[in-house]
Enzyme design. Structure first.
Site, PDB file in Angstrom:
ATOM      1  N   VAL A  97      16.354  22.414 -45.119  1.00  0.00           N
ATOM      2  CA  VAL A  97      16.410  22.179 -43.682  1.00  0.00           C
ATOM      3  C   VAL A  97      15.407  23.110 -43.015  1.00  0.00           C
ATOM      4  CG1 VAL A  97      17.869  22.061 -41.631  1.00  0.00           C
ATOM      5  CG2 VAL A  97      18.865  21.664 -43.900  1.00  0.00           C
ATOM      6  N   CYS A  98      14.569  22.556 -42.144  1.00  0.00           N
ATOM      7  CA  CYS A  98      13.594  23.338 -41.387  1.00  0.00           C
ATOM      8  C   CYS A  98      12.743  24.187 -42.332  1.00  0.00           C
ATOM      9  CB  CYS A  98      14.308  24.155 -40.321  1.00  0.00           C
ATOM     10  SG  CYS A  98      13.236  24.710 -38.976  1.00  0.00           S
ATOM     11  N   THR A  99      12.635  25.485 -42.092  1.00  0.00           N
ATOM     12  CA  THR A  99      11.762  26.315 -42.919  1.00  0.00           C
ATOM     13  C   THR A  99      12.359  26.659 -44.281  1.00  0.00           C
ATOM     14  OG1 THR A  99      12.598  28.304 -41.820  1.00  0.00           O
ATOM     15  CG2 THR A  99      10.562  27.337 -40.955  1.00  0.00           C
TER      16      THR A  99
END
Length: 207
Positions: A97-99
């Protein structure tokens, strides 16, 4: 089905809690938070901590691995990256998720693959050999990898890896694309004589 979510200092709470809240509802699922050591791990807000019930060296395999993002993904604990590489070899699906995708990249999991992340981390992602796509979610079915730019799961009735809890908006082998329709314009009614036109309008009696 065993789902493992690794935590690290300054992770983003929503990236970990969002998938947890959905995947824990899958029949037969066991969701486990892990970290370098058992105990509380504080999120990037500094106001919230989640308890890791197991240490990394106590978990060497799982069915689904979900890696959250956050400021801490830029400087993770040294034990985390090799652990991700080892556990990925055992999973049915590995997701970020995301970074969190930067951690998968550092582990060599995304080398040569299309992937996504927060737009501000696109160059960092490509430095690990991935090809950044500005999509919300990118699926790599053949490699059992899912990367999400902002959120991995979006609704309780069909989110998560295929075969476990559905794949909303996914068609074929390409990345999922979700579009939101803007709300339809509401036609304004013309005020009739003696009828207020809106909140705060004064009623005018016909002359």
């Amino acid at each position: 089905m065993r789902v493992v979510i690794p935590l690290f200092p300054s992770f983003t709470a929503l990236d970990a809690v969002g998938p947890y809240e959905v995947l824990r509802l899958v029949p037969g699922a066991e969701v486990l938070f892990v970290a370098t050591e058992k105990g509380e791990v504080r999120a990037d807000s500094g106001a919230l901590a989640i308890t890791a019930d197991a240490a990394l060296d106590e978990v060497d395999a799982c069915d689904v691995l979900v890696v959250p993002g956050g400021e801490g993904s830029l400087a993770p604990p040294p034990e985390l990256v090799p652990w991700l590489a080892k556990v990925h070899a055992t999973t049915r699906w590995t997701a970020s998720v995301c970074t969190g995708s930067l951690l998968l990249g550092a582990a060599g999991i995304l080398d040569g693959l299309d992937a996504t992340t927060h737009w501000g981390a696109a160059q960092r992602l490509e430095a690990y050999g991935a090809r950044f796509l500005p999509e919300r979610v990118v699926f790599q079915d053949a490699h059992r990898v899912v990367t999400a730019g902002r959120r991995l799961v979006g609704d309780r009735h069909g989110a998560g890896p295929r075969g476990e809890a559905g794949r909303p908006g996914h068609r074929g082998g390409g990345p999922a694309r979700h579009r939101v329709r803007p709300p339809a314009a509401v036609p304004r009614r013309r005020a009739e004589p003696g009828v207020a036109a809106g909140p705060g309008a004064r009623r005018r009696d016909p002359a």
